[in-house]
Design an enzyme around this catalytic site. Structure first.
Site, PDB file in Angstrom:
ATOM      1  N   THR A 417       0.805  -1.232   0.000  1.00 22.54           N
ATOM      2  CA  THR A 417       0.000   0.000   0.000  1.00 22.54           C
ATOM      3  C   THR A 417       0.845   1.293   0.000  1.00 22.54           C
ATOM      4  OG1 THR A 417      -1.672  -1.303   1.158  1.00 22.54           O
ATOM      5  CG2 THR A 417      -1.998   1.045   1.206  1.00 22.54           C
ATOM      6  N   THR A 435      -4.067   1.368  -2.585  1.00 19.31           N
ATOM      7  CA  THR A 435      -3.476   0.029  -2.512  1.00 19.31           C
ATOM      8  C   THR A 435      -3.823  -0.846  -3.704  1.00 19.31           C
ATOM      9  OG1 THR A 435      -3.317  -1.917  -1.052  1.00 19.31           O
ATOM     10  CG2 THR A 435      -5.485  -0.917  -1.247  1.00 19.31           C
ATOM     11  N   GLY A 502       1.066  -0.710   5.179  1.00 19.08           N
ATOM     12  CA  GLY A 502       1.582  -1.665   6.163  1.00 19.08           C
ATOM     13  C   GLY A 502       0.648  -2.793   6.544  1.00 19.08           C
TER      14      GLY A 502
END
Ligand code: GLY
Length: 595
Positions: A417, A435, A502
């Site tokens: 992302t 993302t 993350g």
């Protein structure tokens, strides 16, 4: 040593030790040198120096922070010529799709949070990928009903949801744009046609995934030309992407959702050898960006606003901060194991609620109001009163206008992302996390962009303990996300925009950056750079090779299973005070730029 860096290291001696150490010792995954990005403007090169030195970039009028200097320059070009934050986002996103294709792009989805300077309103737009109508709850199960291995599910057509990003670009421009639509594509078209220098991070990630990237011919030809991984600094052109962008510029997002591009997307997904998917033309034609009510939580007198379900981001960040509110983290400080016991267990409690209750609210009832109710948060905060790690955590029982039994979730979310923060000269603020899910998404490429694997953010199991799982696959449903694009308001005025990539660690990164800024008084560059300590479920993850490792033993003594790991956040933040200050995560390649 360049002058700017020498000065910054000198100034750093005045900073809190933990933050100072963050900028001195955190090693980015790959060293980033301006040369790797081709001909950056002097301002962008200086911004890169500033970021690495630990100081925020400062500006008066506008600021843009994103994951690649070329994308940031594209956004700056638009802002400099009077464009809005929404206009700049279109330029940033289309360049990111070219130069950081592993993280986001036209084939993916995003959540956008907008503060409107003229009205003072916060708006959140959901452009999440959507499960095809033909998807069934057993999409990611073997014929025997067992969950597939994660990467077996990811690579191929099965994981591809209907992309949302192209329509989000159009919707954001329709609502808030000031520049001509077609002009916003010029920087990305130019770079795609003339070529750009492959960044160290992109080259490193290609080299790590030869198997996945060689599965499908179009992807292999682009990332592994003549069978060899792309090298850092190599000039890379993407004429197919330029052609796609020209069509979008001329015809709008419809050019993506109907006609030849849509047909090729569907053919690529359904024709994926070994793992075909079920996406259909009707899914693309039916795609909608959805405006949802923002989810806002109070913390230290500020309002922390973000994206509600199907993202778990704002709700889970709100649960963490709500449970921490009674505790004086400012007095404890960032180097105190007690601070991390509180933050770690608040996060574990929040993740227990997330696993049981959070999913696409159009399909399952989510007790949003109950979870953020002050009485519920106070009860969760009481659970943190002990001295040691909580021996076990479980979901709570928030007030709910719907009686339902749900089982804890089991979905796996790996780091991926990208995040974009922008403030324009009119004072509008944009915070958008974008993302294609896994690095390089499904590994399927068509028309110059990669297709997402977002459907693997669903739970592979449909039931557990005899109860249904909220985040199970259903046709037309949007998989639960952890993306947490955030805008913080004080007295109705925006004071901070922040977010990160993350996977499920996004929530810990964003919560930590908020605490660093609001409780520990760190500026945005210190807040995004400080070493990470993240506890969702399982071990307390401590960022390896940083001074945070000094907390390993004290946390182990409190009863945590402690694990040093790489925690490659990509936090991008802008604070709005007397001046704008921008912070870019030194673990990735992004910069902040403003004037
Ligand atoms: N795929 C990353 C997220 O939505 O959280």
């Amino acid at each position: 040593m360049p002058m700017v860096r020498t000065l910054a290291l000198f100034l750093a001696s005045a900073l809190p030790a933990f933050a100072q150490q963050a900028s001195d010792t955190l090693a980015p995954e790959a060293p980033t040198a301006p040369a790797a990005f081709g001909s950056l403007s002097p301002a962008a090169a200086a911004a890169m120096e500033t970021r690495d030195s630990g100081r925020p970039v400062e500006a008066e009028d506008w600021m843009v922070v994103a994951a690649n200097p070329l994308a940031v320059e594209a956004g700056a070009e638009i802002l400099r010529s009077g464009g809005s934050a929404a206009d700049a986002m279109v330029a940033v996103q289309t360049v990111l799709g070219l130069v950081e294709p592993q993280s986001s792009g036209l084939g993916g989805g995003a959540f956008l949070v907008w503060f409107d300077a003229a009205t003072g309103a916060v708006t959140t737009l959901d452009a999440r990928e959507t499960a095809p109508r033909a998807a069934t709850p057993r999409l990611f199960q073997t014929p025997e009903g067992e969950p597939l291995e994660f990467l077996d599910a990811v690579v191929g057509g099965r994981s591809v949801g209907t992309p949302g990003t192209p329509l989000l670009l159009e919707e954001a421009h329709r609502r808030w744009g000031r520049s001509g639509w077609s002009d916003l594509f010029d920087p990305a078209i130019r770079l795609a046609e003339e070529g750009f220098a492959v960044s160290p991070r992109l080259a490193g990630l290609v080299a790590e995934d030869p198997e996945g990237l060689s599965r499908f011919p179009a992807t292999a030809a682009y990332f592994l030309p003549e069978g060899q991984p792309l090298k850092a600094g190599a000039l890379l052109k993407n004429p197919d992407y330029a052609e796609t962008l020209r069509r979008l510029a001329a015809e709008g997002a419809d050019a993506f959702y109907r006609g030849p591009i849509a047909e090729e997307i569907v053919a690529t997904v359904r024709g994926a050898e070994g793992n075909p998917g079920v996406l259909a033309l009707e899914d693309l034609a039916a795609y909608r960006v959805v405006e949802r009510p923002p989810v806002c939580a109070d913390y230290r007198g500020a309002e922390i606003c973000g994206m509600g379900p199907p993202s778990s981001g704002a709700l889970t960040v709100g649960l963490i901060l709500g449970a921490l509110e009674p505790y004086d983290l400012a007095a404890l400080g960032p180097e105190n194991a007690e601070s991390w016991r509180l933050i770690g267990d608040a996060t574990r409690l929040a993740f227990a609620d997330r696993g049981r209750y959070m999913a696409d609210r159009d399909f399952v009832p989510v007790p949003v109001e109950g979870l953020l109710d002050p009485a519920y948060l106070a009860a969760r905060a009481e659970l943190l009163r002990g001295d040691d790690a909580l021996p076990e955590v479980a979901a709570g029982t928030p007030e709910w206008d719907h009686a339902g039994l749900l089982a804890p979730d089991e979905s796996l979310e790996l780091p991926s992302t990208s995040h974009i923060s922008i403030v324009d000269a009119a004072g509008n603020v944009l915070s958008m996390t974008t993302t294609i899910e896994n690095g390089f998404g499904s590994r399927l490429m068509t028309n110059g962009f990669l297709l997402n694997n977002e459907l693997t953010d669903f739970s592979f199991r449909t039931h557990a303990e005899g109860w249904p799982i909220a985040n199970r696959v259903e046709p037309g449903k949007r998989p639960r996300s952890s993306m947490a694009p955030t805008i913080v308001l004080r007295d109705g005025k925006p004071v901070l925009a922040v977010g990160s990539p993350g996977g499920s660690t996004i929530i810990g990164y964003v919560a930590q950056a908020l605490i660093a800024h609001l409780d520990w008084g760190m500026d945005v560059q210190q807040a995004v750079a400080m070493p990470h300590l993240v506890n969702t479920f399982g071990p307390f993850q401590i960022e390896a090779g940083t001074r945070a490792e000094a907390l390993s033993q004290p946390l182990a003594d409190l009863g945590y299973d402690v694990k040093p790991v790489d925690l490659t956040s990509g936090l991008h933040a802008i604070s709005l005070g007397e001046r704008l200050q921008g912070g870019a995560d030194p673990r990735r390649e992004g910069i902040a730029l403003g004037e």
